[in-house]
Scaffold this motif. Sequence first.
Motif, mmCIF file in Angstrom:
data_model
loop_
_atom_site.group_PDB
_atom_site.id
_atom_site.type_symbol
_atom_site.label_atom_id
_atom_site.label_comp_id
_atom_site.label_asym_id
_atom_site.label_seq_id
_atom_site.Cartn_x
_atom_site.Cartn_y
_atom_site.Cartn_z
ATOM 1 N N ASP A 102 0.806 -1.222 0.000
ATOM 2 C CA ASP A 102 0.000 0.000 0.000
ATOM 3 C C ASP A 102 0.837 1.269 0.000
ATOM 4 O O ASP A 102 0.290 2.371 0.101
ATOM 5 C CB ASP A 102 -0.933 0.014 1.222
ATOM 6 N N LEU A 103 2.155 1.131 -0.082
ATOM 7 C CA LEU A 103 2.997 2.322 -0.190
ATOM 8 C C LEU A 103 2.748 3.005 -1.530
ATOM 9 O O LEU A 103 2.309 2.363 -2.495
ATOM 10 C CB LEU A 103 4.469 1.934 -0.056
ATOM 11 N N ARG A 158 -2.457 4.850 -9.264
ATOM 12 C CA ARG A 158 -3.413 3.848 -9.720
ATOM 13 C C ARG A 158 -4.793 4.239 -9.210
ATOM 14 O O ARG A 158 -4.928 4.999 -8.248
ATOM 15 C CB ARG A 158 -3.044 2.453 -9.207
ATOM 16 N N GLU A 159 -5.802 3.717 -9.858
ATOM 17 C CA GLU A 159 -7.175 4.052 -9.505
ATOM 18 C C GLU A 159 -7.558 3.434 -8.165
ATOM 19 O O GLU A 159 -7.158 2.309 -7.843
ATOM 20 C CB GLU A 159 -8.141 3.560 -10.579
ATOM 21 N N VAL A 160 -8.342 4.173 -7.388
ATOM 22 C CA VAL A 160 -8.922 3.638 -6.160
ATOM 23 C C VAL A 160 -10.387 4.061 -6.112
ATOM 24 O O VAL A 160 -10.807 4.989 -6.789
ATOM 25 C CB VAL A 160 -8.189 4.147 -4.894
ATOM 26 N N ARG A 161 -11.145 3.356 -5.325
ATOM 27 C CA ARG A 161 -12.541 3.727 -5.094
ATOM 28 C C ARG A 161 -12.781 3.732 -3.598
ATOM 29 O O ARG A 161 -12.180 2.948 -2.849
ATOM 30 C CB ARG A 161 -13.505 2.755 -5.783
ATOM 31 N N GLU A 217 -14.948 8.523 -6.068
ATOM 32 C CA GLU A 217 -13.833 8.116 -6.917
ATOM 33 C C GLU A 217 -12.888 9.309 -7.054
ATOM 34 O O GLU A 217 -13.189 10.260 -7.783
ATOM 35 C CB GLU A 217 -14.325 7.657 -8.287
ATOM 36 N N PRO A 218 -11.764 9.298 -6.348
ATOM 37 C CA PRO A 218 -10.835 10.424 -6.398
ATOM 38 C C PRO A 218 -10.053 10.452 -7.705
ATOM 39 O O PRO A 218 -10.190 9.545 -8.545
ATOM 40 C CB PRO A 218 -9.904 10.152 -5.207
ATOM 41 N N PRO A 219 -9.225 11.481 -7.928
ATOM 42 C CA PRO A 219 -8.407 11.533 -9.149
ATOM 43 C C PRO A 219 -7.663 10.222 -9.374
ATOM 44 O O PRO A 219 -7.211 9.577 -8.427
ATOM 45 C CB PRO A 219 -7.444 12.687 -8.854
ATOM 46 N N HIS A 245 -7.430 12.147 -1.945
ATOM 47 C CA HIS A 245 -7.004 10.800 -1.556
ATOM 48 C C HIS A 245 -5.680 10.429 -2.249
ATOM 49 O O HIS A 245 -5.606 9.453 -3.006
ATOM 50 C CB HIS A 245 -8.098 9.794 -1.953
ATOM 51 N N PRO A 246 -4.603 11.203 -1.996
ATOM 52 C CA PRO A 246 -3.383 11.034 -2.803
ATOM 53 C C PRO A 246 -2.573 9.771 -2.522
ATOM 54 O O PRO A 246 -1.717 9.408 -3.323
ATOM 55 C CB PRO A 246 -2.566 12.278 -2.462
ATOM 56 N N PHE A 247 -2.823 9.117 -1.395
ATOM 57 C CA PHE A 247 -2.071 7.913 -1.062
ATOM 58 C C PHE A 247 -2.973 6.685 -1.149
ATOM 59 O O PHE A 247 -4.202 6.797 -1.128
ATOM 60 C CB PHE A 247 -1.472 8.027 0.343
ATOM 61 N N ASN A 248 -2.368 5.526 -1.226
ATOM 62 C CA ASN A 248 -3.150 4.286 -1.260
ATOM 63 C C ASN A 248 -3.741 3.951 0.108
ATOM 64 O O ASN A 248 -4.792 3.330 0.199
ATOM 65 C CB ASN A 248 -2.269 3.119 -1.742
ATOM 66 N N ASP A 249 -3.056 4.362 1.165
ATOM 67 C CA ASP A 249 -3.505 4.076 2.527
ATOM 68 C C ASP A 249 -2.996 5.187 3.436
ATOM 69 O O ASP A 249 -1.955 5.800 3.167
ATOM 70 C CB ASP A 249 -2.974 2.717 2.991
ATOM 71 N N GLY A 250 -3.733 5.455 4.508
ATOM 72 C CA GLY A 250 -3.287 6.435 5.492
ATOM 73 C C GLY A 250 -3.764 7.855 5.246
ATOM 74 O O GLY A 250 -3.364 8.776 5.965
ATOM 75 N N ASN A 251 -4.647 8.064 4.259
ATOM 76 C CA ASN A 251 -5.103 9.414 3.939
ATOM 77 C C ASN A 251 -5.849 10.075 5.096
ATOM 78 O O ASN A 251 -5.637 11.252 5.383
ATOM 79 C CB ASN A 251 -6.000 9.385 2.704
ATOM 80 N N GLY A 252 -6.748 9.318 5.740
ATOM 81 C CA GLY A 252 -7.513 9.882 6.848
ATOM 82 C C GLY A 252 -6.623 10.298 8.005
ATOM 83 O O GLY A 252 -6.771 11.398 8.558
ATOM 84 N N ARG A 253 -5.698 9.435 8.376
ATOM 85 C CA ARG A 253 -4.789 9.750 9.485
ATOM 86 C C ARG A 253 -3.905 10.948 9.149
ATOM 87 O O ARG A 253 -3.677 11.818 9.992
ATOM 88 C CB ARG A 253 -3.932 8.520 9.819
ATOM 89 N N PHE A 254 -3.420 10.992 7.909
ATOM 90 C CA PHE A 254 -2.598 12.121 7.475
ATOM 91 C C PHE A 254 -3.424 13.410 7.496
ATOM 92 O O PHE A 254 -2.997 14.438 8.027
ATOM 93 C CB PHE A 254 -2.057 11.865 6.069
#
Length: 322
Positions: free
Chosen positions: A177-178, A187-190, A200-202, A241-250
Motif C-alpha cells: 500500500d505504499l 493507480r485508480e482507487v474507489r 472516486e478520487p483523481p 485521496h493522494p495515497f493508497n492508505d493512510g489518507n484519513g490519518r494524514f
Amino acid sequence: MAKHQLLNKYKYQLNEAVERRSVGLEREYQRRINDEATVVTNLYPKLFNQSELGGSADPLFMVMTQQIKQLRAGIAQNSLQLTILKQALSDDERSHLVKRLVVDEIIYTNAIEDVSVDATELEAVVNNPVKRVIARLSGSARRYLAVSNRAPLEIAKLLDFRVIYDDLLENEIGNADLPDGRLFRDREVRIGTPFETTHEPPKTEIEINEVLEAVISFRNTLSVDPVFKAIITHFMFENTHPFNDGNGRFGRYVLASDLAQSLDELTGLSISTEISKNVRKYYKAFQEASRPSNRAEATLFVQEMLAIIIAAQQRMIAYLSN
C-alpha cells in the motif's frame, strides 16, 4: 434563522415547474457564489455520487451564513478560555495533560480507520519522545507532540506532503500500500464498501499533483480565515485521496496542526477524538459536499466541522474546569 440548504435540497423549495427548476437553481447558485461575503477558492474537487457521475467545473466555495459566523465566534471565545485554563496548570499537570491528549488523538484517529492501537505501548512511546525508536506509532507520537508545541507545519511543495507522510506513518503502511508513483499513488482507487462506491478520487499521479499544487497555494494564502482554511484544506486532501492508505490519518494530523496554529494546542489535540464521536456526520458531510448537484459548495461541510471543533473545546473546558 433560516436553515441553509445545499442546492440538491433547495430545489424542492422552488415554486416552479420541474422543467424550469434548473433556471431557479442557476439563479440561486449565482446569488450564492457572487455574494461579497462568500469565500470562493481556486480549488476544484473531484465530485462523485453513485447516481450522479461527473467532475466539477465549478470552484469550491462556502457561504458565510449566520450559523457559521456564530460558530466561528464561539470557537474564538473557547480558545481564549482554554488558554487561560491551561495557564493555571502546573508544568507537571500541563505535561501530563498534553501526553494524555496525544495518546487519545492517535488512538482515535486510527480507530476511525479501524486500525487497532495498544494504548500501553503507545503511552511508552509518547513518554519517551527523545529516543528515536523503531516502534509502532513512533512517527505519530513525534508528530503529535510537535503539535502540542505549536510547531509550524510548513507545506510549500509537493515533496513536503510525502516527507510528512513517511514520518507520520513510519512502519504503519504495508509494502503493498505504499505510494506507487514518484510521490503519491498512481493507480485508480474507489472509496466505499464492497457493495457501494461513494467516491472516486483523481485516478493518476499527474491529476493528484495538479490538485495538491492548488491546495498548497490555498493553504498558504493570507486572505482566508485560518480556521476556514484548515477545514477546506482538510476536505480537499481527503477528496483527492493522494495515497493508497493512510489518507484519513494524514489529513486529520494536518488539521490538528493547523488548528493548533490558528487557535491553541488543546483544540488541535482534541479534534480526532471528537470526530470519532461524530464519525457518521463527518463522512456524510464529505459525501454531501462531493455531490455534483451541489456545485462544489462546502458551506455545510465547514459548518459541521465548526460544530465538531466547538464540541471538542467544550469537552476540554469542562474537563479542565473540574
